[in-house]
Design an enzyme around this catalytic site. Structure first.
Site, PDB file in Angstrom:
ATOM      1  CE  LYS A 146      -3.732   2.321   2.963  1.00  0.00           C
ATOM      2  NZ  LYS A 146      -4.457   2.170   4.088  1.00  0.00           N
ATOM      3  CB  SER A 192      -6.919   4.648   3.636  1.00  0.00           C
ATOM      4  OG  SER A 192      -5.941   3.963   4.384  1.00  0.00           O
ATOM      5  CB  SER A 250      -7.422   2.013   6.647  1.00  0.00           C
ATOM      6  OG  SER A 250      -7.611   3.615   6.835  1.00  0.00           O
TER       7      SER A 250
END
Length: 483
Positions: free
Chosen positions: A78, A154, A178
């Site tokens: 990520k 996220s 997230s």
């Protein structure tokens, strides 16, 4: 290549790595198959920030790619506070320009040592402060179940890629939901470990005063457990650490847990919960009861608006500090024009808090964690919805107007997900389990919270739920299968 693609269609990362170690397939074959899969769905999903195919091809010939716990398994990191040497680290923002760290975070290094082939970076919203992965810099990441909807945030890029069956798992991190929010949106498994179980160095000692942690989004529960086995534990100089399980986390997934006492919590804030989310919650509760667990309606010891005000004191001060450090590193302050409206609102209202206010917010969080620990003396698990509503439409959670107050911003996002940030503050492990789909075909996860340090018990429950109601056969319309 067709046989390799069939393996990706049918097997999780644990099984693929076993085939590599047995000599049935070579890491390079898995990597090339994953590249084909990514390119098939990426134009529709917009989940990838940077392709790192050449780096991954070089790694495919290294010894760990043949022998590690995840030997030869391709995955993505990520793009959010997770340095990967040589890769762009934008944190979803224009402010970082073309910054490329020359070192790996400890978690990334452990994934490399486990044999993972890091084939790219996945999308995140700016600084991870949104429950949808939509940024000015990279645009919107779309949900493979319905391209008109968000993949969540996220870790939305990671969730979309796993759901679309590009890779069996993808790295992510979680400071307020997230990992779990996008897992719910995309119908996959998202696990947030206990505070301090996963390494955060060497760049930071703790993210958002300990609310943030790394881990992964996975298709299977056993992959998530095996990833904990490969990556958990204190890193050099860490300020604190969670207790490790006495046995490998993978072993916890093999047997059903003893009957558990589960607190059923439908409402935690002042905002309404949709009929679809209530249906998903009670469906999960009925499944737990059918498995022999005792489910009791309860209320949590928290007033959510007060809680969220303290959370954003920590987020605002941490964001201000981060941007100040970034400005010092590049030799020019970060201007308001370089960050999005959402970030400007947070900085305006909470970016100038005093040291005393920040310390008070941290102490408030610690006191909340103790209240939750007292509550958990009567229960093994808390069950809530992951989300109060279906996955949002693209643009629904966007913020373009920085004249909003922070109160309006908080309501905009946390009325959508009022549950997940609670255990980031308390440090408890939590997971979103894909047990329900709406009549429209959109996933809604069930959110389970455990006691601090009892990650293995959550894994055992997750595996039991997976056996009772398997989800791997539920494939979204946008997918990489059948190649």
């Amino acid at each position: 290549m067709q046989d390799i693609q069939a393996l990706f269609d049918q097997e999780d990362a644990t099984a693929l790595a076993a085939r590599v170690r047995n000599g049935d397939v070579h890491p390079a074959e898995l990597l090339e198959a994953a590249i084909v899969r990514l390119e098939r769905v990426e134009p529709q999903l917009n989940a990838v920030v940077e392709r790192l195919y050449d780096q991954a091809r070089e790694a495919a010939g290294q010894p760990q790619a043949l022998n590690g716990a995840f030997a030869g398994v391709p995955t993505l990191i990520k793009d959010l506070f997770s340095p990967l040497s040589g890769a762009l680290m934008s944190n979803g923002s224009h402010a970082l320009g073309l910054a490329r760290p020359d070192f790996d975070s400890e978690l990334v290094a452990r994934l490399r040592r486990s044999g993972c082939l890091l084939m790219g970076t996945s999308a995140s919203p700016e600084f991870g402060t949104s429950y949808t992965t939509e940024s000015d810099r990279f645009g919107a990441t779309r949900n493979p179940w319905n391209l008109g909807h968000s993949s969540g945030g996220s870790s939305g890029g990671a969730a979309a890629l796993v759901a679309a069956r590009v890779v069996p798992f993808a790295h992510g991190n979680d400071g307020g939901g997230s990992l779990r929010v996008p897992a719910s949106c995309c119908g996959v498994f998202g696990f947030k470990p206990s505070r301090g179980l996963l390494p955060s160095g060497p760049m930071v000692g703790e993210g958002w005063a300990g609310m943030g942690t790394g881990h992964a989004i996975t298709l299977s529960v056993r992959d998530s457990a095996a990833l904990l086995d490969a990556t958990a534990g204190i890193d050099l100089g860490a300020p604190y650490a969670a207790p490790l399980a006495a046995q490998p986390y993978r072993l916890a997934t093999l047997d059903d847990p003893v009957p558990l006492r589960i607190a059923l919590v439908e409402q935690v804030g002042p905002w309404p919960v949709s009929a679809q989310s209530r249906a998903a919650l009670h469906d999960a509760a009925q499944l737990c009861e059918a498995l022999g667990h005792r489910v009791v309606p309860e209320r949590l010891p928290v007033v959510l608006p007060e809680f969220l005000d303290q959370v954003f004191t920590i987020i605002g001060a941490s964001t201000r500090n981060y941007l100040d450090v970034l400005g010092q590193m590049r030799g020019a302050p970060v201007s308001e024009s370089e960050v999005e409206a959402r970030t400007r609102i947070i900085l305006r209202d909470k970016g100038q808090v005093s040291g005393a206010q920040y310390a008070a917010a941290v102490e408030w969080m610690h006191a909340f964690g103790r209240r939750m620990a007292v509550f958990m003396q009567d229960y093994d698990i808390i069950l809530t919805p992951t989300l109060a509503h279906l996955p949002p439409a693209i643009g629904e959670l966007g913020v373009q107007d920085d004249s909003w107050s922070l109160r309006q911003l908080i309501e905009h996002f946390h009325s959508y997900s009022p549950y997940t940030a609670l255990c980031n503050a308390s440090g408890q492990p939590a997971m979103s389990v894909p047990l329900h789909w709406s009549p429209e075909g959109l996933p809604l996860g069930a959110h389970f919270i455990g006691r601090f340090g009892e990650d293995a018990l959550l894994m055992a429950l997750a595996a039991q739920l997976e056996r009772a109601r398997p989800w791997q056969g539920r494939v979204p319309p946008v997918n990489a299968q059948g190649l």
